[in-house]
Design a protein around this motif. Structure first.
Motif, PDB file in Angstrom:
ATOM      1  N   LYS A   1     -13.358  11.881  -0.960  1.00  0.00           N
ATOM      2  CA  LYS A   1     -11.936  11.619  -0.734  1.00  0.00           C
ATOM      3  C   LYS A   1     -11.263  12.832  -0.102  1.00  0.00           C
ATOM      4  CE  LYS A   1     -10.798   8.047  -4.136  1.00  0.00           C
ATOM      5  NZ  LYS A   1     -10.086   7.750  -5.412  1.00  0.00           N
ATOM      6  N   ALA A   2     -11.709  14.013  -0.497  1.00  0.00           N
ATOM      7  CA  ALA A   2     -11.129  15.245   0.038  1.00  0.00           C
ATOM      8  C   ALA A   2     -11.802  15.684   1.337  1.00  0.00           C
ATOM      9  CB  ALA A   2     -11.228  16.355  -1.001  1.00  0.00           C
ATOM     10  N   TYR A   3     -13.119  15.491   1.401  1.00  0.00           N
ATOM     11  CA  TYR A   3     -13.891  15.958   2.552  1.00  0.00           C
ATOM     12  C   TYR A   3     -14.864  14.858   2.996  1.00  0.00           C
ATOM     13  CZ  TYR A   3     -12.029  20.403   0.912  1.00  0.00           C
ATOM     14  OH  TYR A   3     -11.176  21.412   0.508  1.00  0.00           O
ATOM     15  N   PRO A   4     -14.367  13.820   3.653  1.00  0.00           N
ATOM     16  CA  PRO A   4     -15.193  12.649   3.971  1.00  0.00           C
ATOM     17  C   PRO A   4     -16.334  12.919   4.941  1.00  0.00           C
ATOM     18  CG  PRO A   4     -13.035  12.506   5.022  1.00  0.00           C
ATOM     19  CD  PRO A   4     -12.960  13.636   4.058  1.00  0.00           C
ATOM     20  N   GLU A   5     -16.294  14.027   5.654  1.00  0.00           N
ATOM     21  CA  GLU A   5     -17.341  14.304   6.640  1.00  0.00           C
ATOM     22  C   GLU A   5     -18.400  15.271   6.123  1.00  0.00           C
ATOM     23  OE1 GLU A   5     -15.332  15.490  10.213  1.00  0.00           O
ATOM     24  OE2 GLU A   5     -14.868  13.412  10.743  1.00  0.00           O
ATOM     25  N   HIS A   6     -18.281  15.689   4.870  1.00  0.00           N
ATOM     26  CA  HIS A   6     -19.279  16.587   4.304  1.00  0.00           C
ATOM     27  C   HIS A   6     -20.521  15.824   3.857  1.00  0.00           C
ATOM     28  CE1 HIS A   6     -16.422  20.176   3.212  1.00  0.00           C
ATOM     29  NE2 HIS A   6     -16.305  19.790   4.460  1.00  0.00           N
ATOM     30  N   ALA A   7     -21.657  16.513   3.828  1.00  0.00           N
ATOM     31  CA  ALA A   7     -22.911  15.940   3.337  1.00  0.00           C
ATOM     32  C   ALA A   7     -23.062  16.230   1.844  1.00  0.00           C
ATOM     33  CB  ALA A   7     -24.094  16.517   4.101  1.00  0.00           C
ATOM     34  N   ILE A   8     -23.804  15.370   1.161  1.00  0.00           N
ATOM     35  CA  ILE A   8     -24.022  15.513  -0.287  1.00  0.00           C
ATOM     36  C   ILE A   8     -25.483  15.237  -0.602  1.00  0.00           C
ATOM     37  CG2 ILE A   8     -23.459  14.582  -2.573  1.00  0.00           C
ATOM     38  CD1 ILE A   8     -20.716  13.816  -1.518  1.00  0.00           C
ATOM     39  N   VAL A   9     -26.058  16.025  -1.479  1.00  0.00           N
ATOM     40  CA  VAL A   9     -27.362  15.708  -2.048  1.00  0.00           C
ATOM     41  C   VAL A   9     -27.235  15.805  -3.567  1.00  0.00           C
ATOM     42  CG1 VAL A   9     -28.230  18.092  -1.892  1.00  0.00           C
ATOM     43  CG2 VAL A   9     -29.842  16.188  -2.032  1.00  0.00           C
ATOM     44  N   GLY A  10     -27.704  14.760  -4.250  1.00  0.00           N
ATOM     45  CA  GLY A  10     -27.623  14.731  -5.699  1.00  0.00           C
ATOM     46  C   GLY A  10     -28.949  14.348  -6.312  1.00  0.00           C
ATOM     47  N   GLU A  11     -29.127  14.694  -7.570  1.00  0.00           N
ATOM     48  CA  GLU A  11     -30.409  14.420  -8.232  1.00  0.00           C
ATOM     49  C   GLU A  11     -30.698  12.936  -8.305  1.00  0.00           C
ATOM     50  OE1 GLU A  11     -32.948  15.349 -12.276  1.00  0.00           O
ATOM     51  OE2 GLU A  11     -30.813  15.833 -12.249  1.00  0.00           O
ATOM     52  N   GLU A  12     -29.691  12.119  -8.562  1.00  0.00           N
ATOM     53  CA  GLU A  12     -29.945  10.711  -8.832  1.00  0.00           C
ATOM     54  C   GLU A  12     -29.808   9.810  -7.608  1.00  0.00           C
ATOM     55  OE1 GLU A  12     -31.282  10.537 -11.490  1.00  0.00           O
ATOM     56  OE2 GLU A  12     -30.501  12.298 -12.522  1.00  0.00           O
ATOM     57  N   LEU A  13     -28.893  10.122  -6.697  1.00  0.00           N
ATOM     58  CA  LEU A  13     -28.581   9.197  -5.599  1.00  0.00           C
ATOM     59  C   LEU A  13     -28.988   9.722  -4.236  1.00  0.00           C
ATOM     60  CD1 LEU A  13     -25.080   7.998  -6.855  1.00  0.00           C
ATOM     61  CD2 LEU A  13     -27.304   6.934  -7.237  1.00  0.00           C
ATOM     62  N   GLY A  14     -29.714  10.836  -4.214  1.00  0.00           N
ATOM     63  CA  GLY A  14     -30.288  11.311  -2.972  1.00  0.00           C
ATOM     64  C   GLY A  14     -29.286  11.940  -2.020  1.00  0.00           C
ATOM     65  N   HIS A  15     -29.589  11.838  -0.725  1.00  0.00           N
ATOM     66  CA  HIS A  15     -28.848  12.546   0.318  1.00  0.00           C
ATOM     67  C   HIS A  15     -27.910  11.602   1.057  1.00  0.00           C
ATOM     68  CE1 HIS A  15     -28.031  15.003   3.885  1.00  0.00           C
ATOM     69  NE2 HIS A  15     -28.511  16.039   3.208  1.00  0.00           N
ATOM     70  N   THR A  16     -26.678  12.033   1.232  1.00  0.00           N
ATOM     71  CA  THR A  16     -25.700  11.327   2.049  1.00  0.00           C
ATOM     72  C   THR A  16     -25.345  12.210   3.236  1.00  0.00           C
ATOM     73  OG1 THR A  16     -24.741  10.205   0.130  1.00  0.00           O
ATOM     74  CG2 THR A  16     -23.389  10.307   2.126  1.00  0.00           C
ATOM     75  N   ASP A  17     -25.625  11.738   4.440  1.00  0.00           N
ATOM     76  CA  ASP A  17     -25.346  12.533   5.634  1.00  0.00           C
ATOM     77  C   ASP A  17     -23.847  12.623   5.884  1.00  0.00           C
ATOM     78  OD1 ASP A  17     -28.023  13.025   6.236  1.00  0.00           O
ATOM     79  OD2 ASP A  17     -28.221  11.119   7.289  1.00  0.00           O
ATOM     80  N   GLY A  18     -23.444  13.713   6.508  1.00  0.00           N
ATOM     81  CA  GLY A  18     -22.056  13.888   6.898  1.00  0.00           C
ATOM     82  C   GLY A  18     -21.970  14.421   8.312  1.00  0.00           C
ATOM     83  N   LYS A  19     -20.874  14.176   8.961  1.00  0.00           N
ATOM     84  CA  LYS A  19     -20.693  14.661  10.333  1.00  0.00           C
ATOM     85  C   LYS A  19     -20.619  16.182  10.368  1.00  0.00           C
ATOM     86  CE  LYS A  19     -18.388  10.484  12.028  1.00  0.00           C
ATOM     87  NZ  LYS A  19     -17.142   9.924  12.618  1.00  0.00           N
ATOM     88  N   GLN A  20     -20.093  16.772   9.304  1.00  0.00           N
ATOM     89  CA  GLN A  20     -20.053  18.226   9.205  1.00  0.00           C
ATOM     90  C   GLN A  20     -21.244  18.683   8.359  1.00  0.00           C
ATOM     91  OE1 GLN A  20     -16.219  19.536   7.803  1.00  0.00           O
ATOM     92  NE2 GLN A  20     -15.134  18.661   9.549  1.00  0.00           N
ATOM     93  N   ALA A  21     -22.419  18.679   8.972  1.00  0.00           N
ATOM     94  CA  ALA A  21     -23.654  18.943   8.237  1.00  0.00           C
ATOM     95  C   ALA A  21     -23.748  20.372   7.721  1.00  0.00           C
ATOM     96  CB  ALA A  21     -24.856  18.635   9.128  1.00  0.00           C
ATOM     97  N   ASP A  22     -22.904  21.272   8.243  1.00  0.00           N
ATOM     98  CA  ASP A  22     -22.921  22.647   7.744  1.00  0.00           C
ATOM     99  C   ASP A  22     -22.412  22.739   6.309  1.00  0.00           C
ATOM    100  OD1 ASP A  22     -23.946  23.647  10.080  1.00  0.00           O
ATOM    101  OD2 ASP A  22     -22.029  24.316  10.887  1.00  0.00           O
ATOM    102  N   TYR A  23     -21.714  21.684   5.858  1.00  0.00           N
ATOM    103  CA  TYR A  23     -21.165  21.656   4.498  1.00  0.00           C
ATOM    104  C   TYR A  23     -22.002  20.688   3.651  1.00  0.00           C
ATOM    105  CZ  TYR A  23     -17.061  24.061   6.334  1.00  0.00           C
ATOM    106  OH  TYR A  23     -16.219  24.970   6.915  1.00  0.00           O
ATOM    107  N   LEU A  24     -22.739  21.225   2.712  1.00  0.00           N
ATOM    108  CA  LEU A  24     -23.617  20.418   1.857  1.00  0.00           C
ATOM    109  C   LEU A  24     -23.294  20.666   0.390  1.00  0.00           C
ATOM    110  CD1 LEU A  24     -26.096  18.525   1.493  1.00  0.00           C
ATOM    111  CD2 LEU A  24     -27.511  20.605   1.454  1.00  0.00           C
ATOM    112  N   TRP A  25     -22.888  19.606  -0.290  1.00  0.00           N
ATOM    113  CA  TRP A  25     -22.636  19.669  -1.732  1.00  0.00           C
ATOM    114  C   TRP A  25     -23.922  19.316  -2.472  1.00  0.00           C
ATOM    115  CZ3 TRP A  25     -17.729  20.888  -3.689  1.00  0.00           C
ATOM    116  CH2 TRP A  25     -16.699  20.939  -2.743  1.00  0.00           C
TER     117      TRP A  25
END
Length: 257
Positions: free
Chosen positions: A57-81
């Motif tokens: 909601k705050a950073y919709p273009e950021h990427a995320i990787v989590g233990e349970e739900l895997g990797h979500t790509d983002g347009k701003q790939a330099d930012y990975l949560w």
């Protein structure tokens, strides 16, 4: 507080509410096994969804990787949560009140923001690169310990990789005879946060994942601590084998591991 750290704190507290509600009605917790001695619950997944929703909601273009739900790509790939929504799932399942939410933000591969949140004790460990580490907004530091004698260490057993048991046991024996005691509490994220807060002098474990250690890494560095792999190098993110704690204690005694 840095705006991105503020979002991480909000996400962690939102996930904490999910976990605390579940603690009040454990009969509704659904558990499944995703690997050898590796459990996941519907609460892990719900907490991760809440964290992802808060971040995106705050950073919709950021990427995320989590233990349970895997990797979500983002347009701003330099930012990975990097997220572990419930570190210490086995404790949670058994009703042992020792687990945490771990959230880190990597910018161009380097951890810049970190949160480890213990919802049971309402303890919030935070760090921003270059700004120090805090526990509930109060500055924290690693201990000044320089030798194993008199120290208290924390560890995690290789319960997912039991083929390492003999090597681990030899390491444990070598360290145990020199220290005051060694703790095994069941949450690497909290172990690393406790090192940063000076509650324990050092921590070591075999076979950790990036979501286990990303937030703790920055907490310890910003609290004046040191991290390395078992060979004394900086390859702990790739090997998963980590040693951390008071700088002189770690640098002088890594040979014991």
């Amino acid at each position: 507080m840095h705006p991105m750290l503020n979002i991480a704190v909000r996400a962690a507290r939102n996930a904490g509410k999910v976990i605390l509600r579940a603690c009040e009605n454990m009969s509704q917790v659904e558990t499944s096994q995703k690997g050898s001695n590796d459990f996941v619950t519907n609460v892990d997944k719900e907490a991760e969804l809440v964290i992802r929703d808060t971040i995106l909601k705050a950073y919709p273009e950021h990427a995320i990787v989590g233990e349970e739900l895997g990797h979500t790509d983002g347009k701003q790939a330099d930012y990975l949560w990097v997220i572990d929504p419930l570190d210490g799932t086995t404790n949670f399942i058994k009703g042992i009140p020792h687990f945490a939410i771990s959230i880190a933000l990597k910018v161009k591969g380097r951890v810049e923001q970190a949160v480890v949140y213990d919802p049971i004790r309402d303890e919030l460990f935070t760090a921003s690169r270059g700004q120090g580490a805090q526990l509930n907004s109060k500055r924290i530091r690693v201990t000044k310990s320089t030798e194993l004698a008199g120290s208290v260490l924390a560890t995690g057993f290789p319960f997912k990789q039991k083929h390492h048991l003999d090597a681990y046991t030899e390491t444990f024996k070598a360290l145990f005879i020199q220290t005051t005691d060694i703790r095994r509490a069941g949450s690497a994220a909290l172990d690393m946060a406790y090192v940063a807060a000076g509650r324990i002098d050092g921590f070591y474990e075999i076979g950790l994942k990036p979501w286990d250690t990303a937030a703790g890494e920055l907490l310890i560095k910003e609290a004046g601590g040191m991290l390395m792999d078992f060979a004394g190098g900086a390859n702990y993110n790739n090997s998963g084998n980590i040693v951390c704690g008071a700088p002189k204690l770690i640098s002088l005694n890594t040979c014991s591991i």
